[in-house]
Design a protein around this motif. Structure first.
Motif, mmCIF file in Angstrom:
data_model
loop_
_atom_site.group_PDB
_atom_site.id
_atom_site.type_symbol
_atom_site.label_atom_id
_atom_site.label_comp_id
_atom_site.label_asym_id
_atom_site.label_seq_id
_atom_site.Cartn_x
_atom_site.Cartn_y
_atom_site.Cartn_z
ATOM 1 N N LEU A 147 0.874 -1.169 0.000
ATOM 2 C CA LEU A 147 0.000 0.000 0.000
ATOM 3 C C LEU A 147 0.909 1.216 0.000
ATOM 4 O O LEU A 147 1.855 1.283 0.784
ATOM 5 C CB LEU A 147 -0.868 0.049 1.254
ATOM 6 N N VAL A 168 -2.613 0.568 -4.449
ATOM 7 C CA VAL A 168 -2.527 -0.824 -4.030
ATOM 8 C C VAL A 168 -1.723 -1.545 -5.100
ATOM 9 O O VAL A 168 -2.072 -1.505 -6.274
ATOM 10 C CB VAL A 168 -3.926 -1.465 -3.903
ATOM 11 N N PHE A 211 -11.158 -2.779 4.551
ATOM 12 C CA PHE A 211 -10.212 -3.854 4.870
ATOM 13 C C PHE A 211 -10.666 -4.582 6.109
ATOM 14 O O PHE A 211 -11.506 -4.102 6.862
ATOM 15 C CB PHE A 211 -8.787 -3.306 5.043
ATOM 16 N N ILE A 270 -7.116 -6.084 1.992
ATOM 17 C CA ILE A 270 -7.702 -4.863 1.458
ATOM 18 C C ILE A 270 -8.664 -5.261 0.348
ATOM 19 O O ILE A 270 -8.295 -5.980 -0.577
ATOM 20 C CB ILE A 270 -6.615 -3.930 0.863
ATOM 21 N N VAL A 286 1.247 -7.161 8.262
ATOM 22 C CA VAL A 286 0.766 -5.791 8.472
ATOM 23 C C VAL A 286 -0.487 -5.879 9.324
ATOM 24 O O VAL A 286 -1.310 -6.767 9.130
ATOM 25 C CB VAL A 286 0.467 -5.108 7.114
ATOM 26 N N ASP A 296 -3.980 -3.855 11.204
ATOM 27 C CA ASP A 296 -4.953 -2.843 10.799
ATOM 28 C C ASP A 296 -4.590 -1.435 11.262
ATOM 29 O O ASP A 296 -4.891 -0.464 10.584
ATOM 30 C CB ASP A 296 -6.364 -3.229 11.235
ATOM 31 N N ASP A 335 -1.634 -0.189 11.260
ATOM 32 C CA ASP A 335 -0.684 0.320 10.261
ATOM 33 C C ASP A 335 -1.432 0.909 9.064
ATOM 34 O O ASP A 335 -1.075 1.964 8.552
ATOM 35 C CB ASP A 335 0.238 -0.804 9.761
ATOM 36 N N VAL A 336 -2.486 0.230 8.632
ATOM 37 C CA VAL A 336 -3.280 0.701 7.492
ATOM 38 C C VAL A 336 -4.004 1.989 7.861
ATOM 39 O O VAL A 336 -4.032 2.943 7.083
ATOM 40 C CB VAL A 336 -4.275 -0.383 7.030
ATOM 41 N N ARG A 337 -4.565 2.051 9.057
ATOM 42 C CA ARG A 337 -5.231 3.283 9.504
ATOM 43 C C ARG A 337 -4.238 4.447 9.579
ATOM 44 O O ARG A 337 -4.557 5.578 9.228
ATOM 45 C CB ARG A 337 -5.891 3.068 10.861
ATOM 46 N N GLU A 345 -3.597 5.681 6.089
ATOM 47 C CA GLU A 345 -4.728 6.485 5.651
ATOM 48 C C GLU A 345 -4.686 7.872 6.289
ATOM 49 O O GLU A 345 -4.923 8.871 5.625
ATOM 50 C CB GLU A 345 -6.054 5.827 6.023
#
Length: 129
Positions: free
Chosen positions: A62, A71, A90, A99, A114, A116, A118-120, A123
């Motif tokens: 990402l 992506v 996700f 994702i 990874v 969640d 980390d993804v937040r 973002e």
């Protein structure tokens, strides 16, 4: 066919495989965050990358850019890319985060290792830049 021809053919095939390996033909591994940022900028017009999360196996990434998230995923010997707008859809998987791209042909992308948060965080970095 005699044994000399068979042996010669096998040697030639192994030599070609060695050359392909030396030239890294067919290698599509996303090896680092810098590599993921470079790939996203090359594949998506006008994309200016600033942060990235890479799967442990190098199969997906990402990348946060200018108002969007790229992506990336391995697709055969190439890397495929799609631009997504936040918020991402996700969910946590046993091995990482999956994702949902919303595109049937591209499919979902799982980033191994990874979590969640980390993804937040990725973002959230879109609004800080």
């Amino acid at each position: 066919m005699n044994w000399v021809q068979l042996a010669g053919s096998i040697v030639a095939i192994l030599a070609l495989a060695g050359v392909a390996r030396l030239l890294r033909l067919g290698e599509s591994r996303i090896s680092s965050a810098a590599d993921a940022r470079r790939i996203a900028e090359e594949m998506l017009a006008g994309f200016d990358a600033h942060a990235a999360l890479v799967s442990e196996d190098g199969g997906a990434a990402l990348v946060a850019g200018n108002g969007a998230i790229a992506v990336l995923k391995r697709h055969g010997a190439q890397v495929a890319a799609r631009r997504l707008l936040p918020p991402l859809t996700f969910h946590a998987a046993v091995e990482g985060v999956t994702i949902e791209t919303g595109e049937r042909l591209f499919g979902s992308v799982t980033l191994l290792g990874v979590i969640d948060s980390d993804v937040r965080g990725l973002e959230a970095s879109l609004t800080r830049v």
